[in-house]
Design an enzyme around this catalytic site. Sequence first.
Site, PDB file in Angstrom:
ATOM      1  N   LYS A 127      -2.009 -10.078  -2.476  1.00  0.00           N
ATOM      2  CA  LYS A 127      -0.927  -9.915  -3.460  1.00  0.00           C
ATOM      3  C   LYS A 127       0.358 -10.628  -3.012  1.00  0.00           C
ATOM      4  O   LYS A 127       1.194 -10.975  -3.837  1.00  0.00           O
ATOM      5  CB  LYS A 127      -0.652  -8.440  -3.745  1.00  0.00           C
ATOM      6  CG  LYS A 127      -0.117  -7.636  -2.580  1.00  0.00           C
ATOM      7  CD  LYS A 127       1.346  -7.361  -2.676  1.00  0.00           C
ATOM      8  CE  LYS A 127       1.893  -6.561  -1.528  1.00  0.00           C
ATOM      9  NZ  LYS A 127       1.335  -6.663  -0.196  1.00  0.00           N
ATOM     10  N   GLY A 139       0.805  -1.227   0.000  1.00  0.00           N
ATOM     11  CA  GLY A 139       0.000   0.000   0.000  1.00  0.00           C
ATOM     12  C   GLY A 139       0.834   1.272   0.000  1.00  0.00           C
ATOM     13  O   GLY A 139       0.480   2.252  -0.661  1.00  0.00           O
ATOM     14  N   ASN A 140       1.979   1.263   0.702  1.00  0.00           N
ATOM     15  CA  ASN A 140       2.761   2.503   0.800  1.00  0.00           C
ATOM     16  C   ASN A 140       3.462   2.857  -0.509  1.00  0.00           C
ATOM     17  O   ASN A 140       3.915   3.975  -0.681  1.00  0.00           O
ATOM     18  CB  ASN A 140       3.767   2.426   1.956  1.00  0.00           C
ATOM     19  CG  ASN A 140       4.866   1.426   1.683  1.00  0.00           C
ATOM     20  OD1 ASN A 140       4.651   0.417   1.012  1.00  0.00           O
ATOM     21  ND2 ASN A 140       6.057   1.695   2.174  1.00  0.00           N
ATOM     22  N   LYS A 164      -9.652 -10.427   4.268  1.00  0.00           N
ATOM     23  CA  LYS A 164      -8.745  -9.478   3.605  1.00  0.00           C
ATOM     24  C   LYS A 164      -9.292  -8.052   3.711  1.00  0.00           C
ATOM     25  O   LYS A 164     -10.372  -7.761   3.204  1.00  0.00           O
ATOM     26  CB  LYS A 164      -8.618  -9.901   2.145  1.00  0.00           C
ATOM     27  CG  LYS A 164      -7.975  -8.896   1.242  1.00  0.00           C
ATOM     28  CD  LYS A 164      -6.510  -9.159   1.087  1.00  0.00           C
ATOM     29  CE  LYS A 164      -5.838  -8.049   0.302  1.00  0.00           C
ATOM     30  NZ  LYS A 164      -4.569  -7.669   0.887  1.00  0.00           N
ATOM     31  N   LYS A 204       2.626 -12.111   4.328  1.00  0.00           N
ATOM     32  CA  LYS A 204       3.965 -11.839   3.788  1.00  0.00           C
ATOM     33  C   LYS A 204       4.944 -12.924   4.239  1.00  0.00           C
ATOM     34  O   LYS A 204       5.710 -13.452   3.438  1.00  0.00           O
ATOM     35  CB  LYS A 204       4.484 -10.479   4.255  1.00  0.00           C
ATOM     36  CG  LYS A 204       3.672  -9.331   3.713  1.00  0.00           C
ATOM     37  CD  LYS A 204       4.246  -8.006   4.141  1.00  0.00           C
ATOM     38  CE  LYS A 204       3.167  -6.950   4.203  1.00  0.00           C
ATOM     39  NZ  LYS A 204       2.211  -6.967   3.101  1.00  0.00           N
TER      40      LYS A 204
HETATM   41  P1  ADP Z   1       1.075  -3.859   2.581  1.00  0.00           P
HETATM   42  O1  ADP Z   1       0.135  -2.802   2.075  1.00  0.00           O
HETATM   43  O2  ADP Z   1       2.503  -3.569   2.226  1.00  0.00           O
HETATM   44  O3  ADP Z   1       0.643  -5.259   2.263  1.00  0.00           O
HETATM   45  P2  ADP Z   1       0.175  -4.237   5.303  1.00  0.00           P
HETATM   46  O4  ADP Z   1      -0.366  -3.059   6.023  1.00  0.00           O
HETATM   47  O5  ADP Z   1      -0.763  -5.255   4.800  1.00  0.00           O
HETATM   48  O6  ADP Z   1       1.103  -3.658   4.157  1.00  0.00           O
HETATM   49  O7  ADP Z   1       1.260  -4.985   6.229  1.00  0.00           O
HETATM   50  C1  ADP Z   1       2.378  -4.311   6.790  1.00  0.00           C
HETATM   51  C2  ADP Z   1       2.095  -3.953   8.240  1.00  0.00           C
HETATM   52  O8  ADP Z   1       2.059  -5.126   9.046  1.00  0.00           O
HETATM   53  C3  ADP Z   1       3.151  -3.133   8.918  1.00  0.00           C
HETATM   54  O9  ADP Z   1       3.064  -1.766   8.599  1.00  0.00           O
HETATM   55  C4  ADP Z   1       2.867  -3.403  10.427  1.00  0.00           C
HETATM   56  O10 ADP Z   1       2.021  -2.405  10.963  1.00  0.00           O
HETATM   57  C5  ADP Z   1       2.087  -4.713  10.412  1.00  0.00           C
HETATM   58  N1  ADP Z   1       2.647  -5.817  11.196  1.00  0.00           N
HETATM   59  C6  ADP Z   1       1.894  -6.737  11.840  1.00  0.00           C
HETATM   60  N2  ADP Z   1       2.645  -7.644  12.471  1.00  0.00           N
HETATM   61  C7  ADP Z   1       3.948  -7.304  12.244  1.00  0.00           C
HETATM   62  C8  ADP Z   1       5.206  -7.878  12.638  1.00  0.00           C
HETATM   63  N3  ADP Z   1       5.262  -8.971  13.395  1.00  0.00           N
HETATM   64  N4  ADP Z   1       6.352  -7.279  12.218  1.00  0.00           N
HETATM   65  C9  ADP Z   1       6.285  -6.157  11.445  1.00  0.00           C
HETATM   66  N5  ADP Z   1       5.128  -5.568  11.041  1.00  0.00           N
HETATM   67  C10 ADP Z   1       3.960  -6.139  11.436  1.00  0.00           C
HETATM   68 MG    MG Z   2      -1.248  -6.180   2.805  1.00  0.00          MG
END
Ligand code: ADP
Ligand code: MG
Length: 314
Positions: free
Chosen positions: A214, A13-14, A130, A276
């Site tokens: 994704k 997303g970022n 999701k 992820k």
């Molecule tokens: P993207 O849009 O890149 O898929 P997401 O918001 O779905 O991003 O996932 C990334 C987020 O997951 C991070 O910004 C953080 O807030 C969160 N997160 C949850 N658990 C963890 C963890 N164990 N370590 C790091 N980040 C985590």
């Molecule tokens: Mg995500």
Amino acid sequence: MDKKKRIVIALGGNALGNTLPEQMAAVKITAKAIVDLIEEGCEVVVAHGNGPQVGMINNAMAALSREDANQPNTPLSVCVAMSQAYIGYDLQNALREELINRGITNIPVATMITQIRVDQDDPAFQNPSKPIGHFMTEEQARVAEEKYSYIMKEDSGRGWRRVVASPKPAEIIEIGAIRSLVDSGQLVIACGGGGIPVMRQGNHLKGASAVIDKDFASCLLAEELDADFLIILTAVEKVAINFGKPDETWLDDLSVEEAEKYIGEGHFAPGSMLPKVQAAVKFAGSGEGRTALITLLEKAKDGILGKTGTRIHQ
Ligand code: ADP
Ligand code: MG
């Protein structure tokens, strides 16, 4: 000459922002990060998410049906297709410009509209997980539940969002076309928004009401293209255990077994970090020499050079 390292990048997303102007600005920074890797001598394939965009398109199409009785509701699969084209356009435009700015004129950029087959018996259809669309307060979430029958959930302490079914990707329908373009040296954007989810009905592929994560779609793409690296670029530089707690520990290097242990202990939030790490584990475990890396968009180059990020390998 050494064979070029093939990298599948999954943009989060970022890398794309939450609104049209945000996305137009974000893709410029994203394009720089991607072209940095090309300049390092990597062969790059780009996949991306679509959470905010597919939510936005879905809301816009719902407003259209409310205004015009002749316009039936737009299926989520069509909203995903629209998001692929819109995000693909912005990325394709920004990547082309960044390549030319750096004097690289021999790499054409193309977006492949990608359908991904899902299994109609996937248990995800019974348990929507999701998050899509913008963040809401709990009060706004209750209104959305009542008014539109949306299923709302709290997302990693950041607010409330709508959740939809997120089945696993089973087959990338356009993989042959993607492979031809990648093998001929083109910079390809594929599997956008996790791919358009479709179910097989004889010769027909029917759009499914779902959004594929994704992270899993990129993992399948990386496996199918026999990539060396799957890089998941997100909003954190590293993966943590005890995330957000006093004993939070950022991880540099993980074996597949260690990562699986941490998954079992519940260190990664479902719908954000969990997919992820699961995708990273699946890719790293799928073949010799395959490495997954999770890091910040701006740190992609440092990550590939081994300076930062969380690496998962066999
Ligand atoms: P993207 O849009 O890149 O898929 P997401 O918001 O779905 O991003 O996932 C990334 C987020 O997951 C991070 O910004 C953080 O807030 C969160 N997160 C949850 N658990 C963890 C963890 N164990 N370590 C790091 N980040 C985590
Ligand atoms: Mg995500």
